[in-house]
Design an enzyme around this catalytic site. Structure first.
Site, PDB file in Angstrom:
ATOM      1  N   GLU A  76      10.494  -3.777   5.629  1.00 54.58           N
ATOM      2  CA  GLU A  76      10.592  -2.876   6.774  1.00 54.58           C
ATOM      3  C   GLU A  76       9.325  -2.851   7.619  1.00 54.58           C
ATOM      4  OE1 GLU A  76       9.501   1.495   4.942  1.00 54.58           O
ATOM      5  OE2 GLU A  76      11.545   0.775   4.695  1.00 54.58           O
ATOM      6  N   HIS A  77       8.242  -3.405   7.110  1.00 57.63           N
ATOM      7  CA  HIS A  77       6.986  -3.404   7.870  1.00 57.63           C
ATOM      8  C   HIS A  77       6.869  -4.583   8.816  1.00 57.63           C
ATOM      9  CE1 HIS A  77       5.503  -1.068   4.163  1.00 57.63           C
ATOM     10  NE2 HIS A  77       5.887  -0.230   5.082  1.00 57.63           N
ATOM     11  N   HIS A  78       7.416  -5.752   8.436  1.00 50.70           N
ATOM     12  CA  HIS A  78       7.250  -6.959   9.250  1.00 50.70           C
ATOM     13  C   HIS A  78       8.565  -7.633   9.607  1.00 50.70           C
ATOM     14  CE1 HIS A  78       3.486  -6.539   6.856  1.00 50.70           C
ATOM     15  NE2 HIS A  78       2.973  -6.682   8.056  1.00 50.70           N
ATOM     16  N   HIS A 144       7.279 -12.134  -1.329  1.00 53.07           N
ATOM     17  CA  HIS A 144       7.341 -11.530   0.002  1.00 53.07           C
ATOM     18  C   HIS A 144       6.776 -12.492   1.039  1.00 53.07           C
ATOM     19  CE1 HIS A 144       8.276  -7.287  -1.232  1.00 53.07           C
ATOM     20  NE2 HIS A 144       8.043  -7.879  -2.398  1.00 53.07           N
ATOM     21  N   CYS A 146       5.923 -11.826   3.935  1.00 54.34           N
ATOM     22  CA  CYS A 146       4.810 -11.218   4.685  1.00 54.34           C
ATOM     23  C   CYS A 146       3.481 -11.474   3.979  1.00 54.34           C
ATOM     24  CB  CYS A 146       5.048  -9.722   4.906  1.00 54.34           C
ATOM     25  SG  CYS A 146       5.280  -8.750   3.422  1.00 54.34           S
TER      26      CYS A 146
END
Length: 185
Positions: A76-78, A144, A146
């Site tokens: 949800e951050h990237h 991940h 990210c």
């Protein structure tokens, strides 16, 4: 498929310096919007729909484990993928859940914008809610993008999260048995 979402992807292409009218990119905004809707289809599902009554009487009170359930989610951050597997266990108290429903519950929550820590908790809470189990354990191991494609660029990093409820939290022996059975001593 959402026309506003398609238009937003067209704008993203412009924002990164591309030409959305270029031959290879003509349908990319539409394809990207369709892909994002698929990757986030967990928002359109409910626990009741997923389980669909597949709870069966059983006098089994021993650990039930479904391990190595592959999962695909988006950070949800990237908005970059994280990919891994979930190991889910519960100790029945009169009812067992249909086998495929465990994997479907993992998918429903994974197919939302997520952080792995919350995903692990959501799966455990859902299994507990549906089964009324004496205990639930969930371990997720994932890589991940990210972490791999941007930022620190660590290609071999892996994140492990766990949630232990009921008997898995209260009993070291129960927790150890679960971890040993999934190959995590």
């Amino acid at each position: 498929m959402s026309e506003p979402m398609t238009q937003h992807y067209r704008e993203i292409l412009l924002g990164v310096g591309e030409n959305p009218a270029r031959e290879g990119l003509l349908d990319t905004p539409k394809r990207a919007a369709k892909a994002m809707q698929f990757l986030c289809n967990g928002y359109q599902k409910t626990l009741a729909e997923i389980v669909n009554g597949a709870l069966f009487e059983s006098d089994n009170d021993e650990m039930v484990i479904v391990k190595e359930i592959e999962l695909y989610s988006l950070c949800e951050h990237h908005l970059l993928p994280f990919i891994g597997k979930a190991h889910v266990a519960y100790i029945p108290t009169g009812k067992v859940l249909g086998l495929s429903k465990v994997a479907r519950i993992v998918d429903m929550y994974a197919r939302r914008l997520q952080i792995q820590e919350n995903l692990t908790r959501q799966i455990a809470d859902a299994i507990q809610q549906v089964t009324g189990a004496a205990g639930v354990a969930v371990v997720i191991e994932a890589q991940h993008m990210c972490m791999m494609m941007r930022g620190v660029e660590k290609q071999n990093s892996q994140m492990l999260t766990s949630v232990m409820l009921g008997a898995f939290r209260e009993s070291q022996n129960t927790r150890s048995e679960f971890l040993q059975l999934i190959g995590r001593k």
